[in-house]
Write an enzyme that holds these catalytic residues in place. Structure first.
Site, PDB file in Angstrom:
ATOM      1  N   ASP A   1      -4.901  -2.595 -16.435  1.00  0.00           N
ATOM      2  CA  ASP A   1      -4.276  -1.672 -15.719  1.00  0.00           C
ATOM      3  C   ASP A   1      -3.145  -1.242 -16.394  1.00  0.00           C
ATOM      4  O   ASP A   1      -2.222  -1.685 -16.860  1.00  0.00           O
ATOM      5  CB  ASP A   1      -3.693  -2.387 -14.494  1.00  0.00           C
ATOM      6  CG  ASP A   1      -3.162  -1.440 -13.166  1.00  0.00           C
ATOM      7  OD1 ASP A   1      -2.956  -0.158 -13.671  1.00  0.00           O
ATOM      8  OD2 ASP A   1      -3.014  -2.007 -12.095  1.00  0.00           O
TER       9      ASP A   1
ATOM     10  N   ASP B   1      -2.861   3.799 -13.963  1.00  0.00           N
ATOM     11  CA  ASP B   1      -2.043   4.158 -12.969  1.00  0.00           C
ATOM     12  C   ASP B   1      -1.782   5.336 -12.933  1.00  0.00           C
ATOM     13  O   ASP B   1      -1.177   6.375 -13.848  1.00  0.00           O
ATOM     14  CB  ASP B   1      -0.769   3.229 -13.231  1.00  0.00           C
ATOM     15  CG  ASP B   1      -0.102   3.038 -11.938  1.00  0.00           C
ATOM     16  OD1 ASP B   1      -0.139   2.577 -11.003  1.00  0.00           O
ATOM     17  OD2 ASP B   1       1.266   3.599 -12.261  1.00  0.00           O
TER      18      ASP B   1
ATOM     19  N   GLU C   1      -6.083   6.689 -11.249  1.00  0.00           N
ATOM     20  CA  GLU C   1      -5.602   6.669 -10.022  1.00  0.00           C
ATOM     21  C   GLU C   1      -4.911   7.957  -9.907  1.00  0.00           C
ATOM     22  O   GLU C   1      -4.148   8.462 -10.457  1.00  0.00           O
ATOM     23  CB  GLU C   1      -4.442   5.388  -9.819  1.00  0.00           C
ATOM     24  CG  GLU C   1      -4.049   5.476  -8.440  1.00  0.00           C
ATOM     25  CD  GLU C   1      -2.617   4.898  -8.463  1.00  0.00           C
ATOM     26  OE1 GLU C   1      -2.362   4.154  -6.926  1.00  0.00           O
ATOM     27  OE2 GLU C   1      -1.820   5.145  -9.276  1.00  0.00           O
TER      28      GLU C   1
ATOM     29  N   HIS D   1      -3.500  -3.619  -3.926  1.00  0.00           N
ATOM     30  CA  HIS D   1      -2.209  -4.114  -3.990  1.00  0.00           C
ATOM     31  C   HIS D   1      -1.020  -3.264  -3.234  1.00  0.00           C
ATOM     32  O   HIS D   1       0.066  -3.706  -3.380  1.00  0.00           O
ATOM     33  CB  HIS D   1      -1.966  -4.584  -5.385  1.00  0.00           C
ATOM     34  CG  HIS D   1      -1.572  -3.451  -6.205  1.00  0.00           C
ATOM     35  ND1 HIS D   1      -2.711  -2.716  -6.628  1.00  0.00           N
ATOM     36  CD2 HIS D   1      -0.492  -2.649  -6.697  1.00  0.00           C
ATOM     37  CE1 HIS D   1      -2.276  -1.526  -7.338  1.00  0.00           C
ATOM     38  NE2 HIS D   1      -1.013  -1.814  -7.317  1.00  0.00           N
ATOM     39  N   ASP D   2      -1.446  -2.026  -2.998  1.00  0.00           N
ATOM     40  CA  ASP D   2      -0.575  -1.243  -2.365  1.00  0.00           C
ATOM     41  C   ASP D   2      -0.876  -0.870  -0.881  1.00  0.00           C
ATOM     42  O   ASP D   2       0.071  -0.271  -0.154  1.00  0.00           O
ATOM     43  CB  ASP D   2      -0.514   0.048  -3.063  1.00  0.00           C
ATOM     44  CG  ASP D   2      -0.153   0.343  -4.535  1.00  0.00           C
ATOM     45  OD1 ASP D   2       0.835  -0.830  -4.733  1.00  0.00           O
ATOM     46  OD2 ASP D   2      -0.385   0.999  -5.208  1.00  0.00           O
TER      47      ASP D   2
HETATM   48  O1  TEU Z   1       0.880   3.707  -7.268  1.00  0.00           O
HETATM   49  C1  TEU Z   1       1.179   5.012  -7.188  1.00  0.00           C
HETATM   50  C2  TEU Z   1       1.077   5.312  -5.953  1.00  0.00           C
HETATM   51  O2  TEU Z   1       0.086   5.977  -5.402  1.00  0.00           O
HETATM   52  C3  TEU Z   1       2.302   4.981  -5.106  1.00  0.00           C
HETATM   53  O3  TEU Z   1       3.079   6.199  -5.025  1.00  0.00           O
HETATM   54  C4  TEU Z   1       1.896   4.334  -3.661  1.00  0.00           C
HETATM   55  O4  TEU Z   1       1.645   5.415  -3.046  1.00  0.00           O
HETATM   56  C5  TEU Z   1       3.077   3.590  -3.411  1.00  0.00           C
HETATM   57  O5  TEU Z   1       2.502   2.373  -3.425  1.00  0.00           O
HETATM   58  C6  TEU Z   1       3.525   3.684  -1.855  1.00  0.00           C
HETATM   59  O6  TEU Z   1       2.913   3.065  -1.214  1.00  0.00           O
HETATM   60  C7  TEU Z   1       0.926   3.013  -8.430  1.00  0.00           C
HETATM   61  C8  TEU Z   1       0.671   1.555  -8.415  1.00  0.00           C
HETATM   62  O7  TEU Z   1      -0.626   1.118  -7.798  1.00  0.00           O
HETATM   63  C9  TEU Z   1       1.996   0.977  -7.775  1.00  0.00           C
HETATM   64  O8  TEU Z   1       1.767  -0.495  -7.508  1.00  0.00           O
HETATM   65  C10 TEU Z   1       3.183   1.274  -8.490  1.00  0.00           C
HETATM   66  O9  TEU Z   1       4.407   0.788  -7.810  1.00  0.00           O
HETATM   67  C11 TEU Z   1       3.339   2.701  -8.746  1.00  0.00           C
HETATM   68  O10 TEU Z   1       1.941   3.282  -9.046  1.00  0.00           O
HETATM   69  C12 TEU Z   1       4.453   3.011  -9.835  1.00  0.00           C
HETATM   70  O11 TEU Z   1       3.868   2.629 -10.919  1.00  0.00           O
END
Ligand code: TEU
Ligand code: CA
Length: 542
Positions: free
Chosen positions: A99, A200, A242, A318-319
């Site tokens: 990642d 990312d 992403e 994970h989000d």
């Molecule tokens: O997430 C990007 C993203 O889409 C975030 O704005 C997401 O909407 C956020 O988690 C709000 O719920 C990526 C990673 O997947 C995330 O874990 C990181 O925190 C983020 O980038 C910053 O690197």
């Protein structure tokens, strides 16, 4: 060198390393923990592990703030452990997908430490700076984790731009020297034998803050092409971008995943996963899932990318909250609904992703505020309390949507801390681990785990699951999600009851000769034209 397009028939398993398996009792998962669980993953049948960031990091945003891209964080082990993981995974037929967070670094990265020393420093231009006066911001752009996107640095009398936390300064992709550094980093990891990368927020790298442009900047695709030409093409690696929620349309996704291979293998788009929020608002502003819209969105992506792009298929990461709690039933029909959701997704065209614990039907949690850990949640809580929201209202949003729902430790067995750690876990274990755990499911024939295993096997056995054309059936039906897959040689019918009540649906009228390949109820008492709560089936049409 990997076979061209190998990832089109691959299934990818996402690991959040700090929550997967701890082996030294410090309460954080580690490389040796993943190595220990490789046989479990091989049994499931997956092809790749997408490993959330394990680089050296102050862990302000759990590793999405990288301070050294060519080193690993000691919390996970040593570089030798990481190399062992890459090698051992190969022995189990699994590739590691790294990642990469290239939109921003940590403010503790040596580039940034140098950059903020003076405007003349050779690293200054690795970041995005704007002049201004202290207290007079360049503009009103906001950071994703709360507050302004601009932070003042007195030493250089300038603001730096950060789209996420103040400890995640944005990198300046306009600088060719910076870009070359990034290509070198990617090649460093390719040389270690990884199978590819998840990129990312790749849609943000072409930002133009002066015009308040964040995603899909004018040079975005130029940058991606340059990156790909210098890196992934050499070994036909998988590359998954992403793309933030609001920014992807099928038109844009076609550029990203152009079959000519000039950009990425595929992109994550979030349209389906953002439907249960109030329009124009944030994910915390809850709304019921609009089922028709949901079907339309899937239909659009499945049909518009057919033959000219490639989809990523996912419910969880994970989000995101746990899908079974979100759109299934975490109570009475937990097993049925988890399997239904799996069927719906794994029957479609694209590369399926499974997030750790999804294959067990792991659920959301309801913790006390101070038991949560996520920076995003605390930023939101502070902001919204100041705006007048009540604690109770905010807790409802947190229960439904916090990222920590996905980040509780993996539930391996019924021993203390779910077998995740012998120490104190960094975040509390979901108390339901005594019922929901891998040990209980691996050898139980009709478990959710074994259902996922069978779906993955089907994907390996039936090319139509990879290349078949998708046709939605009965778009207007308000409870059934059904579709066909057809590659000219083979034809499948997928039927899912998305809800918890029984419904009549004339399955037998769809084709004369139906062979049931997989279903989430036993065939005993099965009536072809009646779908029980969350019932799902895949038939071959003969
Ligand atoms: O997430 C990007 C993203 O889409 C975030 O704005 C997401 O909407 C956020 O988690 C709000 O719920 C990526 C990673 O997947 C995330 O874990 C990181 O925190 C983020 O980038 C910053 O690197
Ligand atoms: Ca550990």
């Amino acid at each position: 060198m990997l076979k061209k397009d190998w990832w089109k028939s691959a299934v990818i398993y996402q690991i959040y390393p700090r929550s997967f398996q701890d082996t030294n009792g410090d309460g954080f998962g580690d490389f040796q923990g993943i190595i220990r669980r490789l046989p479990y993953l091989e049994k499931l049948g997956i092809d790749c592990i997408w490993l959330c960031p394990v680089y050296r990091s102050p862990q302000d945003d759990n590793g999405y703030d990288i301070s050294d891209y060519c080193d690993v964080d000691p919390m996970f082990g040593t570089m030798a452990d990481m190399e062992e993981l890459i090698g051992k995974a190969r022995e189990h037929g699994i590739y590691i997908v790294m990642d990469l967070v290239l939109n921003h670094s940590s403010d503790e990265h040596k580039w940034f430490i140098e950059a903020k020393k003076s405007r003349e420093n050779p690293y200054h231009d690795y970041y995005v700076w704007r002049d201004g006066k202290e207290g007079v911001l360049p503009n009103d752009m906001k950071a994703a984790f709360g507050g302004s996107a601009w932070e003042w640095v007195p030493e250089v009398e300038q603001y730096y731009f950060h789209q996420f936390s103040v400890k995640q300064p944005d990198l300046n992709w306009e600088n060719p020297k910076l870009r070359q550094e990034l290509w070198d980093i990617i090649n460093f990891w390719i040389d270690k034998g990884v199978g590819g990368f998840r990129l990312d927020v790749i849609d943000l790298v072409g930002k133009v803050p002066d015009e308040k442009i964040t995603s899909n900047g004018p040079k975005l695709h130029e940058y991606i092409k340059e990156m790909t030409a210098h890196t992934f093409v050499r070994d036909n690696l998988i590359s998954v971008g992403e793309s933030e929620t609001w920014s992807a349309t099928p038109e844009i996704a076609k550029l990203y995943s152009n079959p000519d291979g000039s950009e990425l293998s595929m992109v994550f788009q979030f349209e389906h996963i953002c439907l249960d929020q109030q329009e124009g608002k944030e994910k915390w502003d809850l709304a019921p899932l609009p089922f028709h819209k949901f079907k339309e969105v899937w239909n659009k992506w499945q049909t518009e990318l057919y033959g000219c792009g490639w989809n990523s298929l996912f419910w969880d990461n994970h989000d995101l909250p746990r899908i079974v709690s979100r759109w299934g039933d975490e109570g009475q029909y937990r097993e049925e609904s988890a399997k239904m959701l799996a069927t719906l997704l794994h029957g479609m065209q694209g590369t399926p992703y499974i997030y750790q614990g999804e294959e067990l039907g792991m659920t959301n949690v309801k913790y006390e505020l101070e038991e949560y850990r996520d920076i995003e949640l605390f930023g939101m809580y502070k902001e919204r309390r100041a705006q007048g929201y009540t604690h109770e209202e905010l807790m409802e949003s947190i229960y439904a949507k916090t990222r920590d729902n996905a980040r509780t430790p993996m539930q391996w067995d019924t021993t203390e801390q779910a077998g995740f750690t012998t120490g104190k876990p960094w975040i509390k274990v979901n108390p339901n681990y005594t019922e929901i755990n891998a040990a209980e499911q691996v050898d139980r024939e009709n478990s959710i785990f074994n259902y996922y295993r069978k779906l993955i096997q089907l994907r390996k056995e039936l090319p139509v699951l990879t290349d078949g054309k998708f046709t939605m059936l009965d778009m207007d039906h308000n409870q059934i999600f059904a579709y066909l897959r057809d590659n000219g040689e083979d034809k499948l019918l997928v039927v899912c009851n998305f809800y918890g009540n029984t419904v009549d649906y004339a399955v037998s009228e769809k084709a004369e000769d139906l062979e049931l390949l997989i279903g989430n109820y036993t065939e005993e008492n099965m009536q072809t034209d009646v779908l029980r709560p969350y019932e799902a089936r895949i038939y071959r049409i003969r």
